[in-house]
Design an enzyme around this catalytic site. Structure first.
Site, mmCIF file in Angstrom:
data_model
loop_
_atom_site.group_PDB
_atom_site.id
_atom_site.type_symbol
_atom_site.label_atom_id
_atom_site.label_comp_id
_atom_site.label_asym_id
_atom_site.label_seq_id
_atom_site.Cartn_x
_atom_site.Cartn_y
_atom_site.Cartn_z
ATOM 1 N N ARG A 27 133.089 26.084 26.601
ATOM 2 C CA ARG A 27 132.346 25.502 25.504
ATOM 3 C C ARG A 27 133.286 25.007 24.686
ATOM 4 O O ARG A 27 133.164 24.287 23.451
ATOM 5 C CB ARG A 27 131.253 26.633 24.664
ATOM 6 N N PRO A 43 143.058 45.140 33.668
ATOM 7 C CA PRO A 43 142.828 46.019 32.488
ATOM 8 C C PRO A 43 144.190 46.222 31.806
ATOM 9 O O PRO A 43 144.285 46.300 30.570
ATOM 10 C CB PRO A 43 142.508 47.381 33.050
HETATM 11 C C1 9D3 Z 1 142.082 54.817 35.095
HETATM 12 C C2 9D3 Z 1 142.959 53.681 35.011
HETATM 13 N N1 9D3 Z 1 142.056 52.381 34.947
HETATM 14 C C3 9D3 Z 1 143.027 51.272 34.468
HETATM 15 C C4 9D3 Z 1 142.998 51.301 33.098
HETATM 16 C C5 9D3 Z 1 142.018 52.090 36.507
HETATM 17 C C6 9D3 Z 1 141.061 50.811 36.590
HETATM 18 C C7 9D3 Z 1 139.825 50.445 35.828
HETATM 19 C C8 9D3 Z 1 139.201 49.441 36.010
HETATM 20 C C9 9D3 Z 1 141.657 49.954 37.437
HETATM 21 C C10 9D3 Z 1 140.686 48.713 37.656
HETATM 22 C C11 9D3 Z 1 139.616 48.353 37.124
HETATM 23 C C12 9D3 Z 1 138.829 47.149 37.086
HETATM 24 N N2 9D3 Z 1 138.836 46.348 36.094
HETATM 25 C C13 9D3 Z 1 139.423 45.325 36.138
HETATM 26 O O1 9D3 Z 1 139.723 44.637 37.106
HETATM 27 C C14 9D3 Z 1 139.316 44.404 34.869
HETATM 28 C C15 9D3 Z 1 139.096 44.578 33.481
HETATM 29 C C16 9D3 Z 1 138.376 45.848 32.847
HETATM 30 O O2 9D3 Z 1 138.006 46.797 33.486
HETATM 31 N N3 9D3 Z 1 138.177 45.885 31.540
HETATM 32 C C17 9D3 Z 1 138.403 44.642 31.004
HETATM 33 N N4 9D3 Z 1 138.873 43.772 31.287
HETATM 34 C C18 9D3 Z 1 139.176 43.656 32.606
HETATM 35 S S1 9D3 Z 1 139.710 42.548 33.429
HETATM 36 C C19 9D3 Z 1 140.017 42.997 34.859
#
Ligand code: 9D3
Length: 241
Positions: A162, A97
């Site tokens: 693609r 994220p």
């Molecule tokens: C509350 C803080 N969050 C971080 C912004 C915690 C958190 C949320 C979601 C930690 C890990 C995750 C899991 N998501 C991913 O690994 C992830 C992701 C996403 O949640 N949204 C958009 N792209 C991606 S790429 C990997």
């Protein structure tokens, strides 16, 4: 844009089964059949050594959730990509994220890579030392919360596949994709001409190609204006001025 003839993608994940049907499906399957892309999926737990095949642990300093342990992750990346230091050819991307937001330009850049390693984050995150030691860049697919990097990795793979030469039926269509221009397309119709009392716009059935082009350009402009008011794509296509 010229894109590498073939790309190798290795995925590291604790949910390898999620990728099977996806990799066989339409676009990615065709790309693989044509030799444009080769994808291998690796179970992170293969690089664990304890009885429980542990890949996560509690965060130092406390807090909710778990963090991905560094040892299996770094060893997995080193096994499929080589060590970051002193040199390695693969490009290692952690889906997280915190990453740089994916867009069409980033996909085009990634599609140039010969060897891509996608590391799927899970839990609350990844031990920072593993990121420093094994990862080259972090990519997010947008500002919304998912449960891990697996679906984002599939988004990357499909977006890249693609773009590879010979994957689309029409080799020019990837190049003229409207997103590259920041433009959207107008509404599309197919037969029947009347469906549940709703008619296809007359101009599209008129046979007047110039009128069709003008109508489509105007519809596309309206949609782009709706979605991206900042883009200022006038009747001239938004390039001048
Ligand atoms: C509350 C803080 N969050 C971080 C912004 C915690 C958190 C949320 C979601 C930690 C890990 C995750 C899991 N998501 C991913 O690994 C992830 C992701 C996403 O949640 N949204 C958009 N792209 C991606 S790429 C990997």
């Amino acid at each position: 844009m010229a894109v590498s003839a073939g790309i190798r993608v290795d995925v590291i994940t604790i949910f390898p089964d999620l990728f099977g049907p996806f990799l066989d499906a339409a676009m990615v399957g065709i790309a693989a059949e044509k030799g444009a892309i080769e994808v291998a999926v690796h179970d992170l737990r293969a690089w664990t050594r304890d009885r429980h095949r542990t890949v996560d642990d509690a965060p130092y300093g406390g807090g909710p959730g778990m963090v991905m342990k560094p040892e299996p992750l770094v060893e997995a990346v080193e096994a499929v990509a080589g060590a970051k230091q002193p040199e390695r050819r693969a490009r290692v991307v952690l889906l997280s994220p915190q990453g740089r937001r994916l867009d069409q330009r980033a996909l085009e850049d990634l599609a140039q890579t010969e060897h891509l390693v996608l590391v799927c984050g899970r839990y609350e995150g990844v031990d920072q030392r593993a990121i420093e030691l094994a990862v080259d860049e972090e990519v997010s697919i947008g500002d919304y919360v998912l449960s891990g990097g697996e679906v984002p990795a599939m988004v990357l793979i499909e977006g890249i596949a693609r773009l590879l030469p010979g994957v689309l039926g029409n080799p020019a269509s990837a190049e003229t994709d409207s997103f590259r221009e920041g433009l959207l397309e107008g509404p599309q119709y197919t037969r029947p001409a009347i469906f549940r009392d709703r008619e296809v716009p007359e101009v599209l059935r008129s046979g007047d190609h110039a009128a069709v082009d003008r109508w489509r350009a105007e519809q596309a402009r309206k949609r782009t204006q709706q979605r991206r008011p900042d883009l200022d794509s006038g009747a001239r296509g938004g390039q001048e001025r």
